[in-house]
Design a protein around this motif. Structure first.
Motif, PDB file in Angstrom:
ATOM      1  N   GLN A 216      97.526  95.397  65.302  1.00  0.00           N
ATOM      2  CA  GLN A 216      98.190  94.101  65.384  1.00  0.00           C
ATOM      3  C   GLN A 216      99.472  94.140  66.204  1.00  0.00           C
ATOM      4  O   GLN A 216     100.323  95.003  65.992  1.00  0.00           O
ATOM      5  N   PRO A 217      99.646  93.206  67.119  1.00  0.00           N
ATOM      6  CA  PRO A 217     100.909  93.098  67.858  1.00  0.00           C
ATOM      7  C   PRO A 217     101.962  92.327  67.060  1.00  0.00           C
ATOM      8  O   PRO A 217     101.658  91.664  66.064  1.00  0.00           O
ATOM      9  N   ALA A 218     103.204  92.423  67.515  1.00  0.00           N
ATOM     10  CA  ALA A 218     104.291  91.507  67.135  1.00  0.00           C
ATOM     11  C   ALA A 218     104.547  91.397  65.640  1.00  0.00           C
ATOM     12  O   ALA A 218     104.877  90.327  65.141  1.00  0.00           O
ATOM     13  N   GLU A 219     104.460  92.503  64.911  1.00  0.00           N
ATOM     14  CA  GLU A 219     104.823  92.439  63.494  1.00  0.00           C
ATOM     15  C   GLU A 219     106.308  92.151  63.331  1.00  0.00           C
ATOM     16  O   GLU A 219     106.721  91.488  62.380  1.00  0.00           O
TER      17      GLU A 219
ATOM     18  N   GLY B 234     101.613  88.020  66.158  1.00  0.00           N
ATOM     19  CA  GLY B 234     101.489  88.738  64.908  1.00  0.00           C
ATOM     20  C   GLY B 234     100.274  88.376  64.089  1.00  0.00           C
ATOM     21  O   GLY B 234      99.299  87.781  64.562  1.00  0.00           O
ATOM     22  N   ALA B 235     100.335  88.727  62.795  1.00  0.00           N
ATOM     23  CA  ALA B 235      99.208  88.554  61.887  1.00  0.00           C
ATOM     24  C   ALA B 235      98.803  87.095  61.743  1.00  0.00           C
ATOM     25  O   ALA B 235      97.612  86.777  61.629  1.00  0.00           O
ATOM     26  N   GLU B 236      99.769  86.188  61.735  1.00  0.00           N
ATOM     27  CA  GLU B 236      99.459  84.763  61.574  1.00  0.00           C
ATOM     28  C   GLU B 236      98.524  84.283  62.675  1.00  0.00           C
ATOM     29  O   GLU B 236      97.538  83.582  62.421  1.00  0.00           O
ATOM     30  N   VAL B 237      98.798  84.693  63.908  1.00  0.00           N
ATOM     31  CA  VAL B 237      97.958  84.283  65.033  1.00  0.00           C
ATOM     32  C   VAL B 237      96.606  84.982  64.968  1.00  0.00           C
ATOM     33  O   VAL B 237      95.565  84.383  65.255  1.00  0.00           O
ATOM     34  N   MET B 238      96.593  86.241  64.577  1.00  0.00           N
ATOM     35  CA  MET B 238      95.320  86.962  64.442  1.00  0.00           C
ATOM     36  C   MET B 238      94.405  86.255  63.441  1.00  0.00           C
ATOM     37  O   MET B 238      93.208  86.104  63.671  1.00  0.00           O
ATOM     38  N   VAL B 239      94.982  85.835  62.322  1.00  0.00           N
ATOM     39  CA  VAL B 239      94.188  85.133  61.306  1.00  0.00           C
ATOM     40  C   VAL B 239      93.649  83.820  61.867  1.00  0.00           C
ATOM     41  O   VAL B 239      92.476  83.483  61.687  1.00  0.00           O
ATOM     42  N   LYS B 240      94.509  83.076  62.574  1.00  0.00           N
ATOM     43  CA  LYS B 240      94.073  81.801  63.155  1.00  0.00           C
ATOM     44  C   LYS B 240      92.970  82.002  64.184  1.00  0.00           C
ATOM     45  O   LYS B 240      92.102  81.136  64.362  1.00  0.00           O
ATOM     46  N   GLU B 241      92.986  83.143  64.867  1.00  0.00           N
ATOM     47  CA  GLU B 241      91.962  83.429  65.866  1.00  0.00           C
ATOM     48  C   GLU B 241      90.710  84.048  65.261  1.00  0.00           C
ATOM     49  O   GLU B 241      89.778  84.414  65.981  1.00  0.00           O
ATOM     50  N   GLY B 242      90.685  84.187  63.922  1.00  0.00           N
ATOM     51  CA  GLY B 242      89.460  84.597  63.248  1.00  0.00           C
ATOM     52  C   GLY B 242      89.270  86.085  63.050  1.00  0.00           C
ATOM     53  O   GLY B 242      88.130  86.542  62.891  1.00  0.00           O
ATOM     54  N   VAL B 243      90.367  86.849  62.991  1.00  0.00           N
ATOM     55  CA  VAL B 243      90.222  88.295  62.872  1.00  0.00           C
ATOM     56  C   VAL B 243      89.570  88.719  61.557  1.00  0.00           C
ATOM     57  O   VAL B 243      88.971  89.796  61.473  1.00  0.00           O
ATOM     58  N   LEU B 244      89.652  87.864  60.536  1.00  0.00           N
ATOM     59  CA  LEU B 244      89.037  88.196  59.245  1.00  0.00           C
ATOM     60  C   LEU B 244      87.616  87.658  59.123  1.00  0.00           C
ATOM     61  O   LEU B 244      86.995  87.764  58.058  1.00  0.00           O
ATOM     62  N   LYS B 245      87.091  87.113  60.218  1.00  0.00           N
ATOM     63  CA  LYS B 245      85.744  86.566  60.244  1.00  0.00           C
ATOM     64  C   LYS B 245      84.845  87.385  61.169  1.00  0.00           C
ATOM     65  O   LYS B 245      85.308  88.158  61.982  1.00  0.00           O
TER      66      LYS B 245
ATOM     67  N   ASP C  87     111.999  78.462  62.279  1.00  0.00           N
ATOM     68  CA  ASP C  87     111.132  78.726  63.422  1.00  0.00           C
ATOM     69  C   ASP C  87     109.911  79.560  63.063  1.00  0.00           C
ATOM     70  O   ASP C  87     108.958  79.644  63.827  1.00  0.00           O
ATOM     71  N   TYR C  88     109.938  80.215  61.912  1.00  0.00           N
ATOM     72  CA  TYR C  88     108.771  80.959  61.441  1.00  0.00           C
ATOM     73  C   TYR C  88     108.887  81.090  59.934  1.00  0.00           C
ATOM     74  O   TYR C  88     109.921  80.759  59.337  1.00  0.00           O
ATOM     75  N   SER C  89     107.834  81.558  59.308  1.00  0.00           N
ATOM     76  CA  SER C  89     107.834  81.699  57.857  1.00  0.00           C
ATOM     77  C   SER C  89     106.754  82.698  57.475  1.00  0.00           C
ATOM     78  O   SER C  89     105.622  82.586  57.937  1.00  0.00           O
ATOM     79  N   TYR C  90     107.119  83.702  56.662  1.00  0.00           N
ATOM     80  CA  TYR C  90     106.136  84.682  56.181  1.00  0.00           C
ATOM     81  C   TYR C  90     105.904  84.460  54.696  1.00  0.00           C
ATOM     82  O   TYR C  90     106.863  84.289  53.926  1.00  0.00           O
ATOM     83  N   PRO C  91     104.663  84.478  54.245  1.00  0.00           N
ATOM     84  CA  PRO C  91     104.408  84.424  52.808  1.00  0.00           C
ATOM     85  C   PRO C  91     104.774  85.741  52.123  1.00  0.00           C
ATOM     86  O   PRO C  91     105.147  86.717  52.774  1.00  0.00           O
ATOM     87  N   ILE C  92     104.636  85.762  50.805  1.00  0.00           N
ATOM     88  CA  ILE C  92     104.909  86.961  50.016  1.00  0.00           C
ATOM     89  C   ILE C  92     103.833  88.005  50.303  1.00  0.00           C
ATOM     90  O   ILE C  92     102.637  87.697  50.335  1.00  0.00           O
ATOM     91  N   THR C  93     104.274  89.241  50.544  1.00  0.00           N
ATOM     92  CA  THR C  93     103.320  90.350  50.635  1.00  0.00           C
ATOM     93  C   THR C  93     102.893  90.673  49.220  1.00  0.00           C
ATOM     94  O   THR C  93     103.656  91.254  48.437  1.00  0.00           O
TER      95      THR C  93
ATOM     96  N   SER D 233     101.271  89.961  54.999  1.00  0.00           N
ATOM     97  CA  SER D 233     101.081  88.925  53.980  1.00  0.00           C
ATOM     98  C   SER D 233     100.123  87.827  54.429  1.00  0.00           C
ATOM     99  O   SER D 233      99.456  87.206  53.591  1.00  0.00           O
ATOM    100  N   PHE D 234     100.037  87.570  55.732  1.00  0.00           N
ATOM    101  CA  PHE D 234      99.110  86.537  56.211  1.00  0.00           C
ATOM    102  C   PHE D 234      97.654  86.945  55.978  1.00  0.00           C
ATOM    103  O   PHE D 234      96.808  86.100  55.711  1.00  0.00           O
ATOM    104  N   PHE D 235      97.374  88.232  56.077  1.00  0.00           N
ATOM    105  CA  PHE D 235      96.021  88.706  55.760  1.00  0.00           C
ATOM    106  C   PHE D 235      95.754  88.555  54.271  1.00  0.00           C
ATOM    107  O   PHE D 235      94.677  88.140  53.846  1.00  0.00           O
ATOM    108  N   GLN D 236      96.766  88.907  53.453  1.00  0.00           N
ATOM    109  CA  GLN D 236      96.600  88.866  51.999  1.00  0.00           C
ATOM    110  C   GLN D 236      96.478  87.443  51.454  1.00  0.00           C
ATOM    111  O   GLN D 236      96.009  87.258  50.334  1.00  0.00           O
ATOM    112  N   GLU D 237      96.920  86.458  52.225  1.00  0.00           N
ATOM    113  CA  GLU D 237      96.702  85.067  51.814  1.00  0.00           C
ATOM    114  C   GLU D 237      95.226  84.705  51.826  1.00  0.00           C
ATOM    115  O   GLU D 237      94.795  83.802  51.096  1.00  0.00           O
TER     116      GLU D 237
END
Length: 429
Positions: A161-164, A174-185, A329-335, A371-375
């Protein structure tokens, strides 16, 4: 019930989830390569969303293993899939790739002298948080798991993953964009594991926590508008500086008087104040910028409500107006380490590191975009020791500093953990 089934299944395998796989021996065999990869990444670091050469290096290696490799995910991310050809779960393993705008002071043969561009300026670049070790450890696990493909059940998805550390201003990453692009699918991930090297934890040890493990992060900005006046005639003003001072103090009472801190820690920090330009002018506007950290969803929601209430109430009481932007400008959920998954995989951590080296750790108010993956799917995130045992903890250089250092010897445990977590989860499912 899930926890009991998983734990029983994992314990039933004793020293190895799959009897034919000697993970310890295989990790020894790949250790020299892991160290070589780590030194390469450390010597040639790249900033967030600029990990082009890093990604190519990783992709070339994964292609050489015969994996199904996708590049350019979330700009520079690399994802590879290992398909056993047999039915079973999809296990994801993640490593972050980016470095920091820090000038290295360590005198190492693989010391970084690289530079990059950040905020329009040329800056030194260093792996000052250990992401170089994360990539190398995941490559080592990929090698072992590929070699024992015939023993696997299901699929493994390797996520680089880039941009952690956060995308550059004006960009997403980062992870938020990876999830939106379907990395978990495609294939759909059932569970995800990640780790972080720790300069404060002895080599050979692993630290873990269940539930909220690293904090949600929510930057905020408050713009206070008053009425400008001469400093000698304050009664003609609506003073945004005095208003800001009251606001800063009141915001501290959210945690100290409204959050049950014996259950979960929380932080409200004002990190910068801007307003005015002369000693004898009361300005028209003041700006506050800060961050909120929470380890509990209810506490996070309460602080959001309390921020609005206090900012508006204090501004009204002073005759000023105030605009709160939250998040900024950004927001991370709880890990958040899934409690059932954490308990189920605890035997794996203990078997791999030894019970005496498997340490229950308190949550921290730092943040991680894992945390975006864990959501989306159950996940477990642990810390692996990188501090030489002969160095006192108080003398170990902190993360994100020019003197940051971790011992290559710590990576062997990380490789074994990633591998065993995968094997044990597959065997139990």
């Amino acid at each position: 019930m899930l926890r009991l089934i998983l734990t029983a299944a994992i314990l039933a395998f004793g020293t190895s989830a799959l009897a034919d796989v000697d993970v310890d021996e295989r990790a020894k065999q790949v250790e020299d390569d892991v160290i070589k990869w780590r030194h390469h990444f450390h010597e040639f670091p790249e900033l967030s969303n600029r990990e082009f050469e890093t990604a190519q290096y990783i992709a070339d290696y994964l292609n050489g293993l015969g994996l199904d490799v996708t590049t350019g995910v979330a700009k520079t991310g690399v994802v590879a899939v290992l398909d056993s050809g047999k039915p079973g779960p999809v296990v994801a393993l993640r490593a972050d790739m980016d470095a920091l705008p820090v000038k290295e002071r360590n005198d190492l043969p693989y010391k970084s002298t690289q530079t990059g561009e950040y905020n329009g300026k040329t800056v030194p670049v260093m792996h000052a948080c250990g992401h170089d070790t994360h990539m190398a450890m995941l490559m080592g696990a990929a090698k072992i798991l590929t070699d024992v493909k015939s023993e696997l059940r299901g699929k493994v998805k390797f996520i680089f993953q880039p941009a952690e550390e956060g995308a550059p201003p004006g960009e997403k990453g980062g992870a938020e964009v990876m999830v939106k692009e379907g990395v978990l699918k495609s294939p759909d991930v059932d569970v995800i594991f990640g780790l972080h090297i720790s300069a404060n934890t002895d080599v050979g040890s692993v630290r873990y926590n269940s539930g909220g493990t690293m904090a949600a992060v929510d930057p905020f900005k408050v713009v206070i508008n008053g009425q400008q006046a001469h400093g000698a005639y304050p009664w003609k003003s609506v003073d945004p500086i005095v208003t800001a001072a009251q606001m800063v103090m009141a915001l501290q009472t959210i945690v100290s008087r409204e959050i049950k801190v014996i259950d979960d820690a929380a932080v409200v920090t004002v990190g910068s104040i801007h307003g005015g330009n002369r000693s004898n002018i009361i300005p028209e506007q003041v700006e506050l910028v800060g961050t909120i950290r929470t380890l509990d969803k209810a506490a996070r929601e309460h602080i959001y409500e309390a921020m609005e209430r206090k900012v508006k109430g204090i501004a009204d009481s002073m005759g000023a107006t105030a605009e709160l932007t939250l998040p900024l400008d950004y927001s991370y959920p709880i890990t958040y380490n899934d409690p059932e998954l954490t308990q189920a995989m605890l035997p794996t951590l203990q078997r791999t590191a030894g019970k005496e080296n498997t340490l229950l750790s308190k949550p921290v108010t730092g943040a991680e975009d894992f945390s975006f993956f864990q959501e989306k799917v159950p996940g477990l995130y642990v810390w692996v020791g990188g501090k030489p045992k002969d160095v006192p903890e108080e003398e170990s250089p902190a993360h994100h500093t020019p003197d940051f250092y971790v011992d290559d010897k710590g990576m062997n445990l990380g490789v074994r953990l990633l591998t065993n977590l995968t094997l044990d989860y597959m065997a139990a499912n």
